[in-house]
Design a protein around this motif. Structure first.
Motif, PDB file in Angstrom:
ATOM      1  N   GLY A  80       0.864  -1.034   0.049  1.00 35.72           N
ATOM      2  CA  GLY A  80       0.019  -0.010   0.009  1.00 35.72           C
ATOM      3  C   GLY A  80       0.951   1.303  -0.063  1.00 35.72           C
ATOM      4  N   ILE A  81       0.531   2.126  -0.817  1.00 31.42           N
ATOM      5  CA  ILE A  81       1.522   3.553  -1.021  1.00 31.42           C
ATOM      6  C   ILE A  81       0.692   4.489  -0.776  1.00 31.42           C
ATOM      7  CG2 ILE A  81       2.614   4.665  -2.593  1.00 31.42           C
ATOM      8  CD1 ILE A  81       3.274   1.838  -4.101  1.00 31.42           C
ATOM      9  N   ARG A  82       1.128   5.500  -0.005  1.00 32.00           N
ATOM     10  CA  ARG A  82       0.445   6.827   0.182  1.00 32.00           C
ATOM     11  C   ARG A  82       1.367   8.043  -0.606  1.00 32.00           C
ATOM     12  NH1 ARG A  82      -0.080   4.103   5.256  1.00 32.00           N
ATOM     13  NH2 ARG A  82      -2.173   3.858   5.738  1.00 32.00           N
ATOM     14  N   ALA A  83       0.760   8.702  -1.248  1.00 33.30           N
ATOM     15  CA  ALA A  83       1.451   9.775  -2.033  1.00 33.30           C
ATOM     16  C   ALA A  83       0.940  10.810  -2.101  1.00 33.30           C
ATOM     17  CB  ALA A  83       1.468   9.044  -3.262  1.00 33.30           C
ATOM     18  N   THR A  84       1.617  12.218  -2.386  1.00 24.57           N
ATOM     19  CA  THR A  84       0.912  13.480  -2.766  1.00 24.57           C
ATOM     20  C   THR A  84       1.269  13.711  -4.208  1.00 24.57           C
ATOM     21  OG1 THR A  84       3.194  14.246  -2.296  1.00 24.57           O
ATOM     22  CG2 THR A  84       1.916  14.062  -0.289  1.00 24.57           C
ATOM     23  N   GLY A  85       0.221  14.682  -4.457  1.00 23.01           N
ATOM     24  CA  GLY A  85       0.289  15.200  -6.034  1.00 23.01           C
ATOM     25  C   GLY A  85      -0.499  14.261  -6.969  1.00 23.01           C
ATOM     26  N   GLY A 108      -9.404   5.300  -0.249  1.00 20.53           N
ATOM     27  CA  GLY A 108      -9.237   4.973   1.168  1.00 20.53           C
ATOM     28  C   GLY A 108      -7.790   5.093   1.744  1.00 20.53           C
ATOM     29  N   SER A 109      -7.494   4.531   2.536  1.00 21.82           N
ATOM     30  CA  SER A 109      -6.138   4.936   3.341  1.00 21.82           C
ATOM     31  C   SER A 109      -4.816   4.921   2.516  1.00 21.82           C
ATOM     32  CB  SER A 109      -6.094   3.933   4.462  1.00 21.82           C
ATOM     33  OG  SER A 109      -5.963   2.585   4.135  1.00 21.82           O
ATOM     34  N   PHE A 110      -4.960   4.159   1.203  1.00 18.00           N
ATOM     35  CA  PHE A 110      -3.748   4.117   0.294  1.00 18.00           C
ATOM     36  C   PHE A 110      -4.244   4.670  -0.897  1.00 18.00           C
ATOM     37  CE2 PHE A 110      -3.083   0.156   2.987  1.00 18.00           C
ATOM     38  CZ  PHE A 110      -1.958   0.470   3.699  1.00 18.00           C
ATOM     39  N   ASP A 111      -3.165   5.302  -1.540  1.00 13.72           N
ATOM     40  CA  ASP A 111      -3.550   6.103  -2.955  1.00 13.72           C
ATOM     41  C   ASP A 111      -3.329   5.169  -3.903  1.00 13.72           C
ATOM     42  OD1 ASP A 111      -3.942   8.875  -2.004  1.00 13.72           O
ATOM     43  OD2 ASP A 111      -1.903   8.529  -1.200  1.00 13.72           O
ATOM     44  N   LEU A 112      -2.368   4.180  -3.708  1.00 16.73           N
ATOM     45  CA  LEU A 112      -2.198   3.072  -4.741  1.00 16.73           C
ATOM     46  C   LEU A 112      -1.928   1.797  -3.755  1.00 16.73           C
ATOM     47  CD1 LEU A 112       0.235   5.712  -5.743  1.00 16.73           C
ATOM     48  CD2 LEU A 112      -0.564   4.335  -7.726  1.00 16.73           C
ATOM     49  N   ILE A 113      -2.124   0.872  -4.857  1.00 14.78           N
ATOM     50  CA  ILE A 113      -1.823  -0.584  -4.151  1.00 14.78           C
ATOM     51  C   ILE A 113      -1.148  -1.337  -5.394  1.00 14.78           C
ATOM     52  CG2 ILE A 113      -2.533  -2.758  -3.360  1.00 14.78           C
ATOM     53  CD1 ILE A 113      -4.900  -1.386  -1.936  1.00 14.78           C
ATOM     54  N   VAL A 114      -0.013  -1.897  -5.122  1.00  7.93           N
ATOM     55  CA  VAL A 114       0.779  -2.653  -5.886  1.00  7.93           C
ATOM     56  C   VAL A 114       1.157  -3.924  -5.463  1.00  7.93           C
ATOM     57  CG1 VAL A 114       1.844  -0.860  -7.063  1.00  7.93           C
ATOM     58  CG2 VAL A 114       3.209  -2.034  -5.371  1.00  7.93           C
ATOM     59  N   GLU A 115       1.238  -5.063  -6.249  1.00  6.88           N
ATOM     60  CA  GLU A 115       1.796  -6.364  -6.004  1.00  6.88           C
ATOM     61  C   GLU A 115       3.054  -6.606  -6.810  1.00  6.88           C
ATOM     62  OE1 GLU A 115      -0.370 -10.538  -5.939  1.00  6.88           O
ATOM     63  OE2 GLU A 115       0.109 -10.091  -8.071  1.00  6.88           O
ATOM     64  N   VAL A 116       4.118  -6.957  -5.841  1.00  7.00           N
ATOM     65  CA  VAL A 116       5.216  -7.353  -6.440  1.00  7.00           C
ATOM     66  C   VAL A 116       5.699  -8.901  -6.179  1.00  7.00           C
ATOM     67  CG1 VAL A 116       6.102  -4.957  -6.002  1.00  7.00           C
ATOM     68  CG2 VAL A 116       6.318  -6.729  -4.316  1.00  7.00           C
ATOM     69  N   VAL A 117       6.629  -9.174  -7.294  1.00 10.71           N
ATOM     70  CA  VAL A 117       7.076 -10.784  -7.158  1.00 10.71           C
ATOM     71  C   VAL A 117       8.406 -10.573  -7.131  1.00 10.71           C
ATOM     72  CG1 VAL A 117       5.104 -12.013  -8.036  1.00 10.71           C
ATOM     73  CG2 VAL A 117       6.706 -10.956  -9.627  1.00 10.71           C
ATOM     74  N   CYS A 118       9.050 -11.325  -6.185  1.00  9.59           N
ATOM     75  CA  CYS A 118      10.455 -11.005  -5.957  1.00  9.59           C
ATOM     76  C   CYS A 118      11.241 -12.280  -5.631  1.00  9.59           C
ATOM     77  CB  CYS A 118      10.940 -10.218  -4.893  1.00  9.59           C
ATOM     78  SG  CYS A 118      10.159  -8.404  -5.057  1.00  9.59           S
ATOM     79  N   GLU A 119      12.581 -12.551  -6.173  1.00 12.00           N
ATOM     80  CA  GLU A 119      13.389 -13.531  -5.949  1.00 12.00           C
ATOM     81  C   GLU A 119      13.453 -13.799  -4.133  1.00 12.00           C
ATOM     82  OE1 GLU A 119      16.740 -13.005  -8.254  1.00 12.00           O
ATOM     83  OE2 GLU A 119      15.606 -12.705  -9.995  1.00 12.00           O
ATOM     84  N   SER A 120      13.861 -13.161  -3.413  1.00  8.08           N
ATOM     85  CA  SER A 120      14.035 -12.990  -2.006  1.00  8.08           C
ATOM     86  C   SER A 120      13.585 -12.088  -1.376  1.00  8.08           C
ATOM     87  CB  SER A 120      15.578 -13.478  -1.959  1.00  8.08           C
ATOM     88  OG  SER A 120      16.037 -12.229  -2.371  1.00  8.08           O
TER      89      SER A 120
END
Length: 159
Positions: A80-85, A108-120
């Motif tokens: 969940g990411i909060r941002a301005t502008g 809502g409480s976050f401006d953006l939501i992202v899903e990430v897939v990482c190796e570790s």
């Protein structure tokens, strides 16, 4: 980045027959066009043409969906990411990252939501700390690390 057609521009493509084709492909993305044609009352060539139009207009994608943990990505998280502008440049920067497979601007409480897939965990830390948090306008993040994937489906049908 090319603009995607709005919903009103899709209406001509989404008649009942196109919706039936989509439902057939949601059941099995490898289903033969001839079999789809029999189910929806079109020729194989007509199905092929409609599917190509749906792909070209960004209405459908036909891809192989994997379990990330089985193909080398041991860590998944929702952030969940909060941002301005203006959120558009932030969402564009996030969408450019290879590790990000889902970006949505929310209310809502976050401006953006992202899903990430990482190796570790180390890879997740690098993506989060050095890349996401360095995007101009990002003020804070909250991570939700996945422990076990219990359900993931893409067959919600059409309306």
């Amino acid at each position: 980045m090319p603009s995607r057609p709005g919903k009103s521009e899709h209406n001509g493509l989404l008649d009942d027959t196109s919706k039936a084709i989509i439902e057939q492909l949601q059941q099995d993305g490898r289903r033969a066009y001839g079999a789809i044609g029999k189910a929806v009352g079109l020729s194989e060539a007509a199905v092929r043409q409609r599917v190509q139009k749906l792909i070209d207009n960004g209405i459908i994608q036909i891809v192989a969906v994997t379990d990330p943990t089985e193909v080398g990505f041991a860590r998944q998280a929702m952030i969940g990411i909060r941002a301005t502008g203006d959120l558009e440049p932030i969402s564009d920067a996030l969408a450019e990252m290879d590790e990000v497979d889902y970006v949505v601007i929310t209310a809502g409480s976050f401006d953006l939501i992202v899903e990430v897939v990482c190796e570790s965990d180390e890879h997740l830390l690098e993506v989060l700390s050095k890349r996401i948090r360095s995007i101009p306008g990002v003020t804070s993040t909250e991570s939700f690390v996945y422990l076990r994937l219990r359900k993931q489906t893409y067959s919600w049908g059409v309306r």
